[in-house]
Every structure is written in C-alpha cells, then in structure tokens.
Design a protein around this motif. Sequence first.
Motif, PDB file in Angstrom:
ATOM      1  N   LYS A 169      18.099 -11.866   5.809  1.00 29.43           N
ATOM      2  CA  LYS A 169      17.024 -11.690   6.781  1.00 29.43           C
ATOM      3  C   LYS A 169      15.675 -12.039   6.143  1.00 29.43           C
ATOM      4  N   PRO A 170      14.590 -12.041   6.925  1.00 27.16           N
ATOM      5  CA  PRO A 170      13.301 -12.505   6.386  1.00 27.16           C
ATOM      6  C   PRO A 170      12.731 -11.608   5.295  1.00 27.16           C
ATOM      7  N   PHE A 171      12.029 -12.267   4.367  1.00 26.88           N
ATOM      8  CA  PHE A 171      11.153 -11.575   3.412  1.00 26.88           C
ATOM      9  C   PHE A 171       9.741 -12.002   3.782  1.00 26.88           C
ATOM     10  N   VAL A 172       8.927 -11.059   4.237  1.00 26.93           N
ATOM     11  CA  VAL A 172       7.571 -11.363   4.708  1.00 26.93           C
ATOM     12  C   VAL A 172       6.566 -10.709   3.764  1.00 26.93           C
ATOM     13  N   SER A 173       5.685 -11.531   3.206  1.00 30.62           N
ATOM     14  CA  SER A 173       4.693 -11.046   2.252  1.00 30.62           C
ATOM     15  C   SER A 173       3.314 -11.000   2.899  1.00 30.62           C
ATOM     16  N   VAL A 174       2.605  -9.897   2.690  1.00 33.60           N
ATOM     17  CA  VAL A 174       1.255  -9.720   3.238  1.00 33.60           C
ATOM     18  C   VAL A 174       0.319  -9.287   2.112  1.00 33.60           C
ATOM     19  N   ASN A 175      -0.736 -10.044   1.899  1.00 28.59           N
ATOM     20  CA  ASN A 175      -1.771  -9.647   0.942  1.00 28.59           C
ATOM     21  C   ASN A 175      -2.824  -8.843   1.696  1.00 28.59           C
ATOM     22  N   CYS A 176      -2.725  -7.532   1.589  1.00 27.69           N
ATOM     23  CA  CYS A 176      -3.597  -6.654   2.370  1.00 27.69           C
ATOM     24  C   CYS A 176      -5.070  -6.806   1.986  1.00 27.69           C
ATOM     25  N   THR A 186      12.738  -7.478   4.889  1.00 26.24           N
ATOM     26  CA  THR A 186      11.839  -6.735   4.006  1.00 26.24           C
ATOM     27  C   THR A 186      10.419  -7.217   4.201  1.00 26.24           C
ATOM     28  N   ILE A 187       9.470  -6.280   4.259  1.00 19.54           N
ATOM     29  CA  ILE A 187       8.063  -6.639   4.263  1.00 19.54           C
ATOM     30  C   ILE A 187       7.439  -6.177   2.954  1.00 19.54           C
ATOM     31  N   PHE A 188       6.713  -7.077   2.315  1.00 24.04           N
ATOM     32  CA  PHE A 188       6.056  -6.777   1.046  1.00 24.04           C
ATOM     33  C   PHE A 188       4.562  -6.637   1.295  1.00 24.04           C
ATOM     34  N   LEU A 189       4.041  -5.447   1.084  1.00 27.04           N
ATOM     35  CA  LEU A 189       2.619  -5.168   1.298  1.00 27.04           C
ATOM     36  C   LEU A 189       1.914  -5.171  -0.046  1.00 27.04           C
ATOM     37  N   ASP A 190       1.384  -6.339  -0.419  1.00 26.20           N
ATOM     38  CA  ASP A 190       0.672  -6.466  -1.687  1.00 26.20           C
ATOM     39  C   ASP A 190      -0.722  -5.878  -1.554  1.00 26.20           C
ATOM     40  N   GLU A 191      -1.186  -5.224  -2.608  1.00 20.49           N
ATOM     41  CA  GLU A 191      -2.487  -4.554  -2.618  1.00 20.49           C
ATOM     42  C   GLU A 191      -2.616  -3.572  -1.464  1.00 20.49           C
ATOM     43  N   VAL A 192      -1.598  -2.733  -1.315  1.00 15.67           N
ATOM     44  CA  VAL A 192      -1.563  -1.779  -0.209  1.00 15.67           C
ATOM     45  C   VAL A 192      -2.704  -0.772  -0.300  1.00 15.67           C
ATOM     46  N   GLY A 193      -3.244  -0.572  -1.486  1.00 19.82           N
ATOM     47  CA  GLY A 193      -4.347   0.363  -1.668  1.00 19.82           C
ATOM     48  C   GLY A 193      -5.627  -0.067  -0.992  1.00 19.82           C
ATOM     49  N   GLU A 194      -5.681  -1.318  -0.520  1.00 15.33           N
ATOM     50  CA  GLU A 194      -6.884  -1.826   0.146  1.00 15.33           C
ATOM     51  C   GLU A 194      -6.863  -1.614   1.650  1.00 15.33           C
ATOM     52  N   LEU A 195      -5.774  -1.052   2.189  1.00 15.81           N
ATOM     53  CA  LEU A 195      -5.699  -0.845   3.632  1.00 15.81           C
ATOM     54  C   LEU A 195      -6.747   0.161   4.097  1.00 15.81           C
ATOM     55  N   PRO A 196      -7.444  -0.117   5.211  1.00 18.28           N
ATOM     56  CA  PRO A 196      -8.368   0.873   5.776  1.00 18.28           C
ATOM     57  C   PRO A 196      -7.595   2.084   6.298  1.00 18.28           C
ATOM     58  N   VAL A 204       8.387  -2.644   0.858  1.00 16.54           N
ATOM     59  CA  VAL A 204       8.095  -2.653  -0.570  1.00 16.54           C
ATOM     60  C   VAL A 204       6.597  -2.890  -0.691  1.00 16.54           C
ATOM     61  N   ALA A 205       5.901  -1.977  -1.344  1.00 18.66           N
ATOM     62  CA  ALA A 205       4.453  -2.087  -1.484  1.00 18.66           C
ATOM     63  C   ALA A 205       4.091  -2.261  -2.953  1.00 18.66           C
ATOM     64  N   ALA A 206       2.907  -2.810  -3.191  1.00 26.66           N
ATOM     65  CA  ALA A 206       2.445  -3.003  -4.560  1.00 26.66           C
ATOM     66  C   ALA A 206       0.948  -2.774  -4.632  1.00 26.66           C
ATOM     67  N   THR A 207       0.494  -2.343  -5.795  1.00 28.22           N
ATOM     68  CA  THR A 207      -0.933  -2.140  -6.003  1.00 28.22           C
ATOM     69  C   THR A 207      -1.242  -2.167  -7.492  1.00 28.22           C
ATOM     70  N   ASN A 208      -2.474  -2.596  -7.821  1.00 26.89           N
ATOM     71  CA  ASN A 208      -2.939  -2.454  -9.208  1.00 26.89           C
ATOM     72  C   ASN A 208      -3.938  -1.304  -9.317  1.00 26.89           C
ATOM     73  N   ARG A 209      -4.077  -0.534  -8.231  1.00 20.41           N
ATOM     74  CA  ARG A 209      -4.947   0.640  -8.230  1.00 20.41           C
ATOM     75  C   ARG A 209      -4.145   1.893  -8.533  1.00 20.41           C
ATOM     76  N   ASP A 210      -4.838   2.926  -8.970  1.00 23.19           N
ATOM     77  CA  ASP A 210      -4.227   4.240  -9.168  1.00 23.19           C
ATOM     78  C   ASP A 210      -4.318   4.987  -7.834  1.00 23.19           C
ATOM     79  N   LEU A 211      -3.218   5.001  -7.087  1.00 29.26           N
ATOM     80  CA  LEU A 211      -3.256   5.598  -5.753  1.00 29.26           C
ATOM     81  C   LEU A 211      -3.383   7.116  -5.797  1.00 29.26           C
TER      82      LEU A 211
END
Length: 296
Positions: A88-95, A133-143, A175-182
């Motif tokens: 199935k799809p792998f969808v990447s989003v740079n938040c 799967t949806i990949f939420l890159d830089e999820v810490g930037e979401l409003p 699957v989410a990713a961040t370089n911030r300390d959440l």
Amino acid sequence: MASVAIFIAHPKMSEEKPKGHNMALREEIDQASMFEEIVGTSAALQRVLSLVSKVAPTDASVLVTGETGTGKELVARAIHKRSQRSSKPFVSVNCAAIPRDLIASELFGHEKGSFTGAVQRRVGRFELADGGTIFLDEVGELPVETQIALLRVLQEHEFERVGGTRSIQTNVRVVAATNRDLRTATAAGTFRSDLFYRLNVFPIEMPPLRERQEDIPVLVEYFIDRCARNVGKDIRGINKKSLDSLQSYPWPGNIRELQNVIERSVIMCETENFSVDKTWLPQQPVASESKGQSDC
C-alpha cells in the motif's frame, strides 16, 4: 548498493586490484551492510535496525528522533517495507515545509468553498495513504489546532476534511519524526502531551554519524559509486588521507552533509582516485539546525 568496491589508493599504486577481489568485496558489502537502503554495520546502527525489525510487522505508531540528516525517513520507509502494509502507499509529509494555514488541508483535505481559493474538493494525505503508512516528518512543527485533529485520527481512526461535516474513516499507520525534544515542547505548552504519548508508542532514536564512525568507509563507498554513476565517471580508488579526514570529521550535518561532500568531490574529481578538498571540512563546523528542516 554500490556497483564497484572502492579500495585505498596509495600514491605509488598504479595497478588496479584484481577484478575478482573487487567483486567479492562488493558482494560482502551488499550482504553485510545494507538494510533496505540503510548503510552501515556499527553497533549503534544495528540497535536501531533491530528495533525496526521488531516493530515493522505491527501497527504501532513510531516516533523517530535524531539530529537533522541522520536518515529518519529511511527508517520510516524501512518500517513500511517490512510491514504488512508494504503493498500500500507510503506517503511522506514535511510538516515544517507547509504553511501553517494550509497544513490541515494538506493532511486531511478540504471541501470546495471551505476557504478562499478552495475551488474544488481536495483529497488529503491521510486519504491518499489509506491502508498504508503516513510519515510525518518534523511533526514537532505542527500548529496546536492541527495537533488536535491528528490526535483524533490516532484515537478514533477518523477525520473530517476542512469545511466538511462528514467523518471519514482511515486505516493508516503513523510514523512521525522530529529533531526537536518533544518532552521539552510539551512542558513549554507548544506540543500536546496527549499527542506525544500517542505518537511515542515505539520510540526509535537515530544515532548521529559521529557516534558510528566505523560506518563512514562503507557510506563513502556507497555515495562515491552512486554519484559517479550519475555523472558518468569511473572512480576506482580513494586517497587514504581523504578517507582519514572523512573519518575524523565530526559531521554536524550527519549523513546528508557527508553525501553532499562526496557528490561535490566526485564532480570535481579528474582521475580514477577519489580525493576531498580539506577546505570543505571546516575546523569549526556549523551547528545543526534545531528545527524547520526535513530529513533524508
């Protein structure tokens, strides 16, 4: 993986190593150092790959953390490829790359007329990723308002398009990713603690390249070969001093920085022996950005 094996080229060495030796070395590298598209055999990386193997067959949400350029998206793709959702799809989003007023529409879609410029219905990334799967890159930037909608998706497996009134069921692994300390962000009130705990079901931390220096030679070989093929060059060896410099440099930009240096060096290379201009490895490296950058 690389199509030729790179050997150390000493200044007086003019003879090419036997073709059979290179072939055997290439096969050894292929078998020992590749996990999907992740290259390396260091203990730090193997711990990560062990976690990937364990979590991939499940549907658990995964939070991948680590500095910019450490390969967080490659981990997300490896999880998807080794899961039951791989077809199935792998969808990447740079938040971090989407304007705050458009991120909800990008993720969940919108109805015609829901806002100025919405001239037709739009399907969001969650609908596009249905079953996959949806990949939420830089999820810490979401409003914060988008964090609330994402929390509903994780809890109820449903969402509404912007301007819509109908709930849409979704079957998507996040699957989410961040370089911030959440954890720090939750304490500061910029990231919802309930969303953090929903995302952090299975945490994976990517080690920086400086903590896996033994992987640098095989990464160098991999990137040299890939870049050389792209520009039509035949590079058969690497200057030992250059390899030593690459291994001793702290790589604040991690694998992305290494890849950029290798690509630049391949473009400049005019012989069969690869070398790196030392001025491209500054003595006082620029600090990594803490936010607003996507990962490779």
